[in-house]
Design an enzyme around this catalytic site. Structure first.
Site, PDB file in Angstrom:
ATOM      1  N   SER A 189     -18.331 -15.518  -7.990  1.00  0.00           N
ATOM      2  CA  SER A 189     -19.429 -16.270  -7.379  1.00  0.00           C
ATOM      3  C   SER A 189     -18.964 -17.635  -6.905  1.00  0.00           C
ATOM      4  O   SER A 189     -19.644 -18.270  -6.112  1.00  0.00           O
ATOM      5  CB  SER A 189     -20.577 -16.424  -8.373  1.00  0.00           C
ATOM      6  OG  SER A 189     -20.106 -17.029  -9.550  1.00  0.00           O
ATOM      7  N   HIS A 246     -19.841 -10.276  -3.041  1.00  0.00           N
ATOM      8  CA  HIS A 246     -20.581 -10.965  -4.091  1.00  0.00           C
ATOM      9  C   HIS A 246     -21.968 -10.356  -4.254  1.00  0.00           C
ATOM     10  O   HIS A 246     -22.817 -10.468  -3.362  1.00  0.00           O
ATOM     11  CB  HIS A 246     -20.672 -12.470  -3.774  1.00  0.00           C
ATOM     12  CG  HIS A 246     -21.331 -13.253  -4.851  1.00  0.00           C
ATOM     13  ND1 HIS A 246     -22.103 -14.351  -4.619  1.00  0.00           N
ATOM     14  CD2 HIS A 246     -21.338 -13.079  -6.201  1.00  0.00           C
ATOM     15  CE1 HIS A 246     -22.553 -14.826  -5.763  1.00  0.00           C
ATOM     16  NE2 HIS A 246     -22.104 -14.063  -6.723  1.00  0.00           N
ATOM     17  N   GLU A 257     -23.046 -10.709  -0.448  1.00  0.00           N
ATOM     18  CA  GLU A 257     -22.324 -11.621   0.434  1.00  0.00           C
ATOM     19  C   GLU A 257     -20.936 -11.021   0.682  1.00  0.00           C
ATOM     20  O   GLU A 257     -20.199 -10.753  -0.279  1.00  0.00           O
ATOM     21  CB  GLU A 257     -22.209 -13.005  -0.203  1.00  0.00           C
ATOM     22  CG  GLU A 257     -23.553 -13.722  -0.303  1.00  0.00           C
ATOM     23  CD  GLU A 257     -23.461 -15.093  -0.945  1.00  0.00           C
ATOM     24  OE1 GLU A 257     -24.058 -16.037  -0.401  1.00  0.00           O
ATOM     25  OE2 GLU A 257     -22.800 -15.236  -1.999  1.00  0.00           O
ATOM     26  N   ASN A 309     -24.969 -19.654  -3.559  1.00  0.00           N
ATOM     27  CA  ASN A 309     -24.745 -20.694  -4.563  1.00  0.00           C
ATOM     28  C   ASN A 309     -24.611 -22.084  -3.956  1.00  0.00           C
ATOM     29  O   ASN A 309     -24.892 -23.083  -4.610  1.00  0.00           O
ATOM     30  CB  ASN A 309     -23.534 -20.348  -5.435  1.00  0.00           C
ATOM     31  CG  ASN A 309     -23.918 -19.327  -6.499  1.00  0.00           C
ATOM     32  OD1 ASN A 309     -25.084 -19.255  -6.892  1.00  0.00           O
ATOM     33  ND2 ASN A 309     -22.977 -18.537  -6.938  1.00  0.00           N
TER      34      ASN A 309
END
Ligand code: CAA
Length: 297
Positions: free
Chosen positions: A123, A144, A156, A194
């Site tokens: 991540s 991800h 992702e 994130n």
């Protein structure tokens, strides 16, 4: 190239979820763990999740009992790396630790066929840093997934400066075949989610530290005021405070911006071993998991 056989490294929360969705999509999946007991734990979680999908039924987006058996038949667990030799893609979901990940990639690089794509579910770790551990930098990408993997639709798909265009498109199409919605992103720490989520979660902690509201009130405000499925503290406990704390280090190290720095309270909770839901205590106390009680810090 066509992906038929999938290898998953690590059968924890993320790895088992990835193995499950790949098996449900009809791929042959081999999950690797260091010890049988971790495979048993991961497969028990998969069993529970498949049972929930059967309970829901195909008319509401679930599956039939037969589809559950088919998914199970596609899944194998192993503690022997040689069993991954003929995989077309390997998705790594082991602990977020650069030396351990690199060691894993280096050892597999010599075992797995040269066409195999290596993907990491990291991540926050720099994907480009990991690809250096292999002799296939152009066949290395980030994939991800989000927790809980069987329910969360997003993947992702992370391109590095070394990624081959055809490899990238193969991985993107593969994510679609898993029933997910892929988004294209590049190897900038935190990717899309994130990059935006972490400052928001850290700001919620700062708001609490500054007395803006209680944990329940901040959670309710964001749930009911913004329509988020979970408030920030419930989500922090769900993601894991240790995981979030780790991510803050990687992101702050990369960008040197306060918005990615850990608030003092997060650090102290991690030091105290309060990791959130998985440890029984975080911003909430999960002594009764059905009725979490918000803390006062
Ligand atoms: N497998 C299969 N089914 C499951 C399941 C699982 N693992 N978990 C729950 N379900 C089922 C439940 O049985 C329930 O089914 P019915 O509708 O038939 O009853 C249904 O899914 C909904 O579950 P719940 O009622 O328990 O919960 P919910 O409606 O609140 O949805 C949620 C749960 C999807 C987790 C939702 O709360 C949510 O979206 N939360 C936010 C999660 C999130 O943001 N995740 C990303 C975290 S960040 C990250 O992962 C990346 C990172 O890098 C840190």
């Amino acid at each position: 190239m066509e992906i038929k056989k999938v290898g998953v490294l690590g059968c924890g929360l993320m790895g088992s979820g990835i193995a499950q969705v790949a098996a449900m999509a009809g791929f042959d999946v081999t999950a690797l763990e260091v010890e049988q007991k971790y495979l048993d734990k991961g497969f028990a979680g998969i069993e529970k999740s498949l049972a929930k999908f059967v309970e829901r039924g195909p008319e509401k987006g679930g599956i039939t009992a037969q589809q559950k058996d088919e998914a199970r038949a596609h899944l194998k667990g192993t503690t022997n790396k040689q069993d991954l030799a003929d995989c077309d893609i390997i998705i790594e979901a082991i602990i977020e630790n650069v030396p351990q990940k690199k060691e894993m990639y280096t050892s597999l690089d010599g075992i797995v066929k040269k066409e195999c794509i290596f993907a990491t579910n990291t991540s926050s770790i720099c994907v480009t840093e990991l690809l250096g551990a292999t002799k296939r930098p152009e066949r290395f990408i980030g994939l991800h997934f989000f927790n809980p993997v069987p329910l969360m639709k997003l993947v992702e798909v992370v391109r590095t400066i070394a990624t081959d265009g055809e490899v990238y498109e193969t991985a993107y199409e593969f994510a679609k075949k898993l029933g997910k919605v892929p988004v294209r992103t590049s190897d900038k720490t935190g990717f899309i989610v994130n990059r935006l989520l972490v400052p928001y979660l850290l700001d919620a902690i700062r708001a609490y530290e500054e007395g803006v509201g209680s944990i329940e009130d901040i959670d309710n405000a964001m749930k009911l005021g913004c329509g988020y499925p979970m408030g920030p503290f419930t989500l922090l406990d769900f993601v894991g405070l240790d995981t979030t704390y780790y991510i803050t280090h990687v992101m702050h190290d990369e960008f040197k911006e306060r918005r990615f720095a850990s608030p003092p309270l997060l650090k102290r909770m991690v030091m105290a071993g309060w990791y959130g839901r998985k440890s029984g205590k975080g911003f909430y106390d999960y002594a009764d998991p059905a009725k979490p009680v918000a803390g006062r810090f």
